[in-house]
Design an enzyme around this catalytic site. Structure first.
Site, mmCIF file in Angstrom:
data_model
loop_
_atom_site.group_PDB
_atom_site.id
_atom_site.type_symbol
_atom_site.label_atom_id
_atom_site.label_comp_id
_atom_site.label_asym_id
_atom_site.label_seq_id
_atom_site.Cartn_x
_atom_site.Cartn_y
_atom_site.Cartn_z
ATOM 1 N N CYS A 1 0.165 -5.779 -5.541
ATOM 2 C CA CYS A 1 -0.295 -7.376 -5.219
ATOM 3 C C CYS A 1 1.207 -8.138 -6.556
ATOM 4 C CB CYS A 1 -1.182 -8.099 -5.284
ATOM 5 S SG CYS A 1 -2.446 -7.003 -3.948
ATOM 6 N N HIS B 1 -1.639 -15.676 -6.519
ATOM 7 C CA HIS B 1 -1.814 -14.648 -6.053
ATOM 8 C C HIS B 1 -2.177 -14.901 -4.662
ATOM 9 C CE1 HIS B 1 -2.734 -10.805 -3.624
ATOM 10 N NE2 HIS B 1 -3.542 -10.342 -3.696
ATOM 11 N N ASN C 1 -4.934 -11.937 2.675
ATOM 12 C CA ASN C 1 -3.830 -12.245 1.934
ATOM 13 C C ASN C 1 -2.192 -11.085 1.944
ATOM 14 O OD1 ASN C 1 -3.555 -9.984 -0.542
ATOM 15 N ND2 ASN C 1 -5.322 -10.536 -0.841
#
Ligand code: UT7
Length: 325
Positions: free
Chosen positions: A114, A250, A281
């Protein structure tokens, strides 16, 4: 080291299919209410068979190039952040570069999960300032649906697909602050592939490897440790929260975003990216997708200062302040 660097254009590709919570709750014994309350997600984008890591990247990259006003032939390096390019070699970057017409640009992938897009922006900034590249294309892309177990309660509702891209190039003013980054390998087990490929080959009846996550441990780490990293990034940029226009973390979980915003004491007027609600996500793609939405919706304008922070498997993290193109 004669130039500064900045982001010149941002692009995005969101898969066509939007999957609401109602479509997945039965198979993971969950509820729309639980998913919304615990993660902030109401629906997520899931790629179809023709929407690949490569094709989504090419779409996002062309969008970014158009916004930057430069051609693919002006790109000197293509940096692709991803954990879901399922071919060990060659790098997705080389295939994407070829399809864009950016050959013979340098091309390589970054495996920082990520945090990958923010790692890529840091590398691109240093490459431009160090004059090893004039323009760098940074892509964050994931097709996490390929590596997510659809019946795993801890991951099936959260992970999604998409691609975001940014063109980094020379600037008269500094437009990307020094990165604050790191990795806590001691906790590498918290988010990982269930089994390594050699184990899969050794026992052919093993299941297709998927992502597994110790969600609450990651949640605690992200909520507390990452706000400190964000503060360090602001200090490295010689800015305070009062200088910020946007906060683009994020898109891991809406509650993590809220916790960081509270700890940072962000002024009310600072726009906070909340792309996760309808996107899910998307790991390396989440920061550029979120930035693209804020630009697209006019919530930020050229010249605004945005604090980026990304974190995930590794446990790797990176944060920097960028100027919105
Ligand atoms: O992108 C990379 C970085 N990733 C992240 O930053 C993600 C960080 N973690 C998270 O976002 C959260 O941990 C999740 C959203 C994944 C999970 O939320 P949570 O509040 O940490 O849930 P939990 O795992 O602590 O579980 C709480 C309860 C448990 O029930 P009991 O023991 O309280 O009765 C679970 O069994 O919720 C239950 N539960 C579920 N219920 C409905 C766990 N998963 C589900 C589910 N649906 N899918």
């Amino acid at each position: 080291m004669s130039t500064h660097a900045r982001i010149l254009g941002v692009g995005a590709y969101r898969p066509i299919r939007s999957v609401p919570n109602s479509e997945i709750v039965d198979r993971i014994d969950s509820s729309d209410d639980w998913i919304k309350t615990r993660s902030g997600i109401t629906s997520r984008r899931i790629a179809g068979p023709d929407e690949t890591v490569i094709s989504m990247s090419v779409e996002a990259a062309n969008d970014a190039l158009e916004h930057a006003g430069i051609g693919a032939d002006q790109i000197d390096a293509v940096v692709v952040a991803t954990v879901s390019h399922l071919m060990q070699t060659p790098a997705a970057a080389a295939m994407i570069s070829h399809q864009l017409g950016a050959t013979p640009a340098a091309a390589f992938d970054v495996s920082a999960a990520c945090a990958g897009f923010c790692y890529g922006i840091a590398l691109a900034s240093d490459m431009v300032k160090g004059e090893s590249a004039g323009h760098v294309l940074v892509i964050g892309v994931e097709k996490l649906s390929d590596i997510t177990n659809p019946v795993d309660r801890g991951t099936a509702f959260i992970f999604a697909d998409g691609a975001g891209a940014a063109v980094v190039g020379p600037s008269e003013e500094p437009g990307i602050s020094p990165v604050v980054w790191g990795a806590d390998g001691e906790q590498y087990d918290l988010i990982r592939q269930t089994v390594a490929w050699d184990d899969v080959f050794a026992t052919p009846d093993k299941e297709w490897p998927a992502l597994q996550m110790q969600g609450s441990a990651v949640f605690r780490w992200a909520s507390f440790a990452m706000a400190k990293v964000a503060q360090q990034a602001l200090a490295a940029a010689e800015l305070s929260v009062d200088d910020l226009d946007a906060f683009i973390p994020h898109q891991a979980n809406m509650r993590i975003t809220d916790a960081m915003a509270r700890t940072l004491k962000l002024p009310e007027r600072v726009v906070i990216a909340r792309d996760i609600a309808e996107q899910g996500n998307t790991s390396a793609a989440s920061v550029p997708l979120a930035m693209h939405r804020l630009i697209d919706e006019g919530q930020v304008k050229p010249g605004d200062k945005a604090l980026l922070i990304a974190f995930g498997a590794g446990l790797a993290y990176a944060a920097q302040v960028v100027t919105i193109p």
